[in-house]
Design an enzyme around this catalytic site. Structure first.
Site, PDB file in Angstrom:
ATOM      1  N   VAL A  11       0.830  -1.214   0.000  1.00 21.34           N
ATOM      2  CA  VAL A  11       0.000   0.000   0.000  1.00 21.34           C
ATOM      3  C   VAL A  11       0.863   1.261   0.000  1.00 21.34           C
ATOM      4  O   VAL A  11       0.632   2.184  -0.785  1.00 21.34           O
ATOM      5  CB  VAL A  11      -0.960  -0.021   1.217  1.00 21.34           C
ATOM      6  CG1 VAL A  11      -1.635   1.330   1.403  1.00 21.34           C
ATOM      7  CG2 VAL A  11      -2.015  -1.098   1.012  1.00 21.34           C
ATOM      8  N   GLU A 154      -7.766   2.184   2.378  1.00 22.74           N
ATOM      9  CA  GLU A 154      -7.344   1.893   1.006  1.00 22.74           C
ATOM     10  C   GLU A 154      -8.124   0.692   0.476  1.00 22.74           C
ATOM     11  O   GLU A 154      -8.300  -0.294   1.181  1.00 22.74           O
ATOM     12  CB  GLU A 154      -5.833   1.606   1.004  1.00 22.74           C
ATOM     13  CG  GLU A 154      -5.262   1.340  -0.365  1.00 22.74           C
ATOM     14  CD  GLU A 154      -5.641   2.429  -1.356  1.00 22.74           C
ATOM     15  OE1 GLU A 154      -5.291   3.590  -1.141  1.00 22.74           O
ATOM     16  OE2 GLU A 154      -6.318   2.107  -2.366  1.00 22.74           O
ATOM     17  N   PHE A 155      -8.559   0.799  -0.780  1.00 22.95           N
ATOM     18  CA  PHE A 155      -9.350  -0.300  -1.371  1.00 22.95           C
ATOM     19  C   PHE A 155      -8.662  -0.928  -2.574  1.00 22.95           C
ATOM     20  O   PHE A 155      -9.281  -1.675  -3.319  1.00 22.95           O
ATOM     21  CB  PHE A 155     -10.744   0.217  -1.772  1.00 22.95           C
ATOM     22  CG  PHE A 155     -11.563   0.657  -0.588  1.00 22.95           C
ATOM     23  CD1 PHE A 155     -12.275  -0.266   0.169  1.00 22.95           C
ATOM     24  CD2 PHE A 155     -11.592   1.987  -0.200  1.00 22.95           C
ATOM     25  CE1 PHE A 155     -13.013   0.135   1.286  1.00 22.95           C
ATOM     26  CE2 PHE A 155     -12.328   2.395   0.911  1.00 22.95           C
ATOM     27  CZ  PHE A 155     -13.041   1.464   1.654  1.00 22.95           C
ATOM     28  N   GLY A 259     -14.014 -21.243  -5.527  1.00 26.46           N
ATOM     29  CA  GLY A 259     -12.615 -21.655  -5.728  1.00 26.46           C
ATOM     30  C   GLY A 259     -12.093 -22.404  -4.533  1.00 26.46           C
ATOM     31  O   GLY A 259     -12.864 -22.936  -3.719  1.00 26.46           O
ATOM     32  N   GLY A 263      -7.336 -15.950   0.095  1.00 29.94           N
ATOM     33  CA  GLY A 263      -6.165 -15.739   0.957  1.00 29.94           C
ATOM     34  C   GLY A 263      -5.780 -14.286   0.913  1.00 29.94           C
ATOM     35  O   GLY A 263      -6.634 -13.408   0.799  1.00 29.94           O
ATOM     36  N   CYS A 266      -5.447  -9.401   3.312  1.00 30.89           N
ATOM     37  CA  CYS A 266      -6.567  -8.593   3.800  1.00 30.89           C
ATOM     38  C   CYS A 266      -7.783  -9.397   4.259  1.00 30.89           C
ATOM     39  O   CYS A 266      -8.143  -9.347   5.437  1.00 30.89           O
ATOM     40  CB  CYS A 266      -6.983  -7.596   2.725  1.00 30.89           C
ATOM     41  SG  CYS A 266      -5.713  -6.340   2.470  1.00 30.89           S
ATOM     42  N   LYS A 269      -7.427 -11.755   7.499  1.00 32.93           N
ATOM     43  CA  LYS A 269      -7.127 -11.051   8.759  1.00 32.93           C
ATOM     44  C   LYS A 269      -8.214 -10.037   9.097  1.00 32.93           C
ATOM     45  O   LYS A 269      -8.516  -9.821  10.266  1.00 32.93           O
ATOM     46  CB  LYS A 269      -5.742 -10.399   8.700  1.00 32.93           C
ATOM     47  CG  LYS A 269      -5.697  -9.033   8.045  1.00 32.93           C
ATOM     48  CD  LYS A 269      -4.380  -8.328   8.258  1.00 32.93           C
ATOM     49  CE  LYS A 269      -4.266  -7.082   7.405  1.00 32.93           C
ATOM     50  NZ  LYS A 269      -5.192  -6.007   7.722  1.00 32.93           N
ATOM     51  N   ARG A 334       0.762 -14.388   1.217  1.00 34.26           N
ATOM     52  CA  ARG A 334       0.203 -14.416   2.573  1.00 34.26           C
ATOM     53  C   ARG A 334      -1.144 -15.156   2.555  1.00 34.26           C
ATOM     54  O   ARG A 334      -2.033 -14.813   1.791  1.00 34.26           O
ATOM     55  CB  ARG A 334       0.048 -12.982   3.106  1.00 34.26           C
ATOM     56  CG  ARG A 334       1.386 -12.343   3.441  1.00 34.26           C
ATOM     57  CD  ARG A 334       1.254 -10.923   3.933  1.00 34.26           C
ATOM     58  NE  ARG A 334       1.123  -9.968   2.856  1.00 34.26           N
ATOM     59  CZ  ARG A 334       1.157  -8.634   3.019  1.00 34.26           C
ATOM     60  NH1 ARG A 334       1.327  -8.126   4.219  1.00 34.26           N
ATOM     61  NH2 ARG A 334       1.033  -7.822   1.986  1.00 34.26           N
TER      62      ARG A 334
HETATM   63  N1  LIG Z   1      -2.017  -5.263   0.549  1.00 37.80           N
HETATM   64  C1  LIG Z   1      -3.223  -4.847   0.166  1.00 37.80           C
HETATM   65  O1  LIG Z   1      -3.734  -5.227  -0.884  1.00 37.80           O
HETATM   66  C2  LIG Z   1      -3.992  -3.873   1.028  1.00 37.80           C
HETATM   67  C3  LIG Z   1      -5.125  -3.255   0.498  1.00 37.80           C
HETATM   68  C4  LIG Z   1      -5.831  -2.361   1.282  1.00 37.80           C
HETATM   69  C5  LIG Z   1      -5.415  -2.099   2.590  1.00 37.80           C
HETATM   70  N2  LIG Z   1      -4.327  -2.738   3.078  1.00 37.80           N
HETATM   71  C6  LIG Z   1      -3.890  -2.428   4.457  1.00 37.80           C
HETATM   72  O2  LIG Z   1      -2.777  -1.547   4.370  1.00 37.80           O
HETATM   73  C7  LIG Z   1      -1.856  -1.817   5.431  1.00 37.80           C
HETATM   74  C8  LIG Z   1      -0.485  -2.125   4.852  1.00 37.80           C
HETATM   75  O3  LIG Z   1      -0.584  -3.326   4.130  1.00 37.80           O
HETATM   76  P1  LIG Z   1       0.604  -3.831   3.173  1.00 37.80           P
HETATM   77  O4  LIG Z   1       0.099  -5.029   2.467  1.00 37.80           O
HETATM   78  O5  LIG Z   1       1.124  -2.681   2.390  1.00 37.80           O
HETATM   79  O6  LIG Z   1       1.702  -4.239   4.281  1.00 37.80           O
HETATM   80  P2  LIG Z   1       3.216  -4.667   4.025  1.00 37.80           P
HETATM   81  O7  LIG Z   1       3.523  -5.653   5.082  1.00 37.80           O
HETATM   82  O8  LIG Z   1       3.442  -5.003   2.604  1.00 37.80           O
HETATM   83  O9  LIG Z   1       4.040  -3.307   4.319  1.00 37.80           O
HETATM   84  C9  LIG Z   1       4.108  -2.697   5.556  1.00 37.80           C
HETATM   85  C10 LIG Z   1       5.453  -1.986   5.655  1.00 37.80           C
HETATM   86  O10 LIG Z   1       5.483  -1.179   6.823  1.00 37.80           O
HETATM   87  C11 LIG Z   1       6.823  -1.178   7.335  1.00 37.80           C
HETATM   88  N3  LIG Z   1       6.801  -0.686   8.727  1.00 37.80           N
HETATM   89  C12 LIG Z   1       6.351  -1.312   9.837  1.00 37.80           C
HETATM   90  N4  LIG Z   1       6.484  -0.507  10.906  1.00 37.80           N
HETATM   91  C13 LIG Z   1       7.027   0.653  10.473  1.00 37.80           C
HETATM   92  C14 LIG Z   1       7.377   1.883  11.088  1.00 37.80           C
HETATM   93  N5  LIG Z   1       7.191   2.100  12.390  1.00 37.80           N
HETATM   94  N6  LIG Z   1       7.923   2.857  10.329  1.00 37.80           N
HETATM   95  C15 LIG Z   1       8.118   2.668   9.005  1.00 37.80           C
HETATM   96  N7  LIG Z   1       7.784   1.536   8.361  1.00 37.80           N
HETATM   97  C16 LIG Z   1       7.231   0.542   9.081  1.00 37.80           C
HETATM   98  C17 LIG Z   1       7.257  -2.606   7.144  1.00 37.80           C
HETATM   99  O11 LIG Z   1       8.681  -2.724   7.171  1.00 37.80           O
HETATM  100  C18 LIG Z   1       6.653  -2.934   5.762  1.00 37.80           C
HETATM  101  O12 LIG Z   1       7.573  -2.653   4.720  1.00 37.80           O
HETATM  102  C19 LIG Z   1      -2.489  -2.944   6.245  1.00 37.80           C
HETATM  103  O13 LIG Z   1      -3.228  -2.394   7.294  1.00 37.80           O
HETATM  104  C20 LIG Z   1      -3.401  -3.616   5.252  1.00 37.80           C
HETATM  105  O14 LIG Z   1      -4.479  -4.271   5.870  1.00 37.80           O
HETATM  106  C21 LIG Z   1      -3.589  -3.604   2.331  1.00 37.80           C
END
Ligand SMILES: NC(=O)c1ccc[n+]([C@@H]2O[C@H](COP(=O)([O-])OP(=O)(O)OC[C@H]3O[C@@H](n4cnc5c(N)ncnc54)[C@H](O)[C@@H]3O)[C@@H](O)[C@H]2O)c1
Length: 461
Positions: A11, A154-155, A259, A263, A266, A269, A334
């Site tokens: 994100v 974020e969506f 399917g 997984g 998002c 969890k 994941r």
């Molecule tokens: N992945 C998706 O498709 C998606 C979509 C919508 C919302 N989200 C939400 O967005 C959030 C992030 O998801 P993601 O998939 O990008 O996670 P991710 O694990 O890919 O990235 C998170 C990053 O944050 C960093 N981090 C952790 N603590 C930190 C700090 N104190 N300072 C700086 N960096 C730090 C980590 O090192 C990591 O690189 C989650 O809450 C998730 O639920 C994810």
């Protein structure tokens, strides 16, 4: 605008790159030094279509920087996004420690008014906690600086993240201050152009909107998976049912694909976190619990079908697996269904030959070294190499190159002609006409229980 993004994961990196592409000056901060060192060299930690050239061109234009600490930021940001992970805690609730740490860092750093935006998916009420943490840090510094905390869930979908970010259906913003509202409008109007699709609401409403959206989508999938189980036993093809109900305008066709389980980072969890929120507020999460349970069962569907065809003991059986990521277009593994299938197959003595267009480096990292060393798991360079002398193909992720396979070539290279189609990608009639046994999800037939016979035939060959 001067923007800081805390967290450079799926994100954070997409948010940072897209806002830089729109002309803003963006600094992404991540505590992972290796990740940042690579990003500075233009090496991305994730696979996301179109992201790499966008990151590199904006770095070259001087609009996108990567640092490991807020202290390295140049100038005062007007907007600070929190985009750190919120994984499941042991009890299923959202682990908010990274968000709190980010808030502490913000409070220890800001020198001027700014809008702090929660982009991470956070439990309802989190913005208030972030507010308190920042305030406490400012107090420790003897400062009284105004700031607003906004919720902007974020969506985006992995695999289509840039398109989703740049052309969103809508933008949800929870806030309580007019100052923050005008800054958020300035930020997002270049993306949406019309303010009608920016929905302003209270902070808690926005926080709940994100959970409710993911839970609704997960519910549709689990519902279809349940109906598919019934179809399988009653001689009904779920694919026709899917088309039939999807064409009803009251229902719509999105997220109705049955399917081998959902997984990713998002849905699983977020459903679990919402269950915890419900329990803590004395609401019995009957539907949410069922959604989660059906999904856990669904991840066993492919292992169960393999058992029905090849037996409990899979010694001597080689499975060719297509797809490791939790969905096409990403390298994210994941909570991927492939993990359940492969672990189960190897535990029961099978050899697995797997191919994925993007996720193999991730698989190398997260799967036990012993599986590779002992030859139980092999990652192949090409999709068809995974099928050499295989007893069955198991399609787990519906990447495009898997959709129209070269059936004649497969016939020659496979030892036995069995296809387990975990995403209903193939036409059973077509596949059966080519001399393969076909087992999809809810396609009107259950596997024959011809287990032992089949294995004896292999042993004799
Ligand atoms: N992945 C998706 O498709 C998606 C979509 C919508 C919302 N989200 C939400 O967005 C959030 C992030 O998801 P993601 O998939 O990008 O996670 P991710 O694990 O890919 O990235 C998170 C990053 O944050 C960093 N981090 C952790 N603590 C930190 C700090 N104190 N300072 C700086 N960096 C730090 C980590 O090192 C990591 O690189 C989650 O809450 C998730 O639920 C994810």
């Amino acid at each position: 605008m001067n923007i800081t993004v805390i967290g450079a994961g799926y994100v954070g990196l997409v948010t940072g790159a897209c806002f830089a592409e729109l002309g803003n000056h963006v600094t992404c901060v991540d505590v992972n030094e290796h990740k940042i060192a690579n990003l500075k060299k233009g090496i991305l930690p994730i696979y996301e279509p179109g992201l790499e050239p966008m990151v590199i061109s904006n770095m070259n234009e001087g609009r996108l920087r990567f640092v490991t600490s807020l202290t390295e930021i140049e100038g005062d940001p007007q907007v600070i996004f929190i985009a750190v992970g919120t994984p499941s805690d042991k009890d299923g609730s959202a682990d908010i420690k990274y968000v709190l740490e980010a808030a502490r860092n913000i409070g220890g750093y800001i020198n001027d008014y700014c809008v702090v935006v929660d982009k991470s998916t956070v439990p309802v009420g989190m913005a208030d906690e972030v507010q308190v943490v920042i305030q406490n840090e400012l107090k420790k510094r003897g400062l009284s600086i105004k700031f607003d905390v906004v919720s902007n869930p974020e969506f985006l979908r992995e695999g289509a993240a840039i398109e989703d970010f740049m052309r969103p259906d809508r933008i949800i913003i929870g806030l309580e201050s007019n100052n923050a509202k005008s800054i958020m409008l300035d930020l997002y109007l270049p993306i949406l152009r019309s303010p009608e699709r920016i929905y302003f609401m209270n902070v808690k409403d926005a926080e709940m909107t994100k959970y409710a959206a993911n839970a609704m989508l997960a519910t549709r999938i689990s519902f279809m998976n349940e109906i598919s189980m019934l179809c399988e036993r009653m001689g009904v093809d779920i694919e026709n049912v899917r088309i039939g109900i999807g064409s009803d305008s009251r229902i719509g066709s999105a997220f109705l694909n049955p399917g081998c389980g959902y997984g990713g980072s998002c849905f699983p969890k977020d459903v679990r976190a919402l269950v915890k929120m419900a329990e803590r507020n004395a609401v019995e999460p009957m539907i949410l619990n069922a959604v989660e349970r059906r999904n856990l069962e669904q991840k066993q569907v492919l292992p169960d079908k393999v058992t029905q065809v090849f037996g409990e003991d899979l010694a001597g059986v080689t499975l060719g697996v297509w797809g490791l990521s939790f969905k096409p277009g990403t390298d994210d593994m994941r909570e991927a269904s492939s993990l359940v299938l492969i672990e189960d197959a190897i535990r029961r003595g099978a050899r697995v030959q797997a191919y994925d267009p993007a996720a193999m480096p991730v698989a190398r990292e997260i799967m036990p070294e012993e599986w590779f060393d002992s030859g139980k798991l092999k990652l192949t360079d090409h999709q068809y190499d995974a099928l050499k002398d295989a007893d069955a193909l198991v399609l787990v992720t519906e990447w495009k190159p898997f959709c129209y396979p070269d059936i004649a070539a497969m016939k020659n290279m496979m030892r036995q002609h069995v296809i387990f189609d975990g995403r209903n990608q193939y036409d059973p009639k077509h596949i059966r006409a080519a001399g393969f046994e076909y087992y999809g999800i809810g396609r009107g037939s259950v596997p024959e229980r011809s287990v032992i016979r089949r294995k004896e035939a292999v042993d004799a060959a």
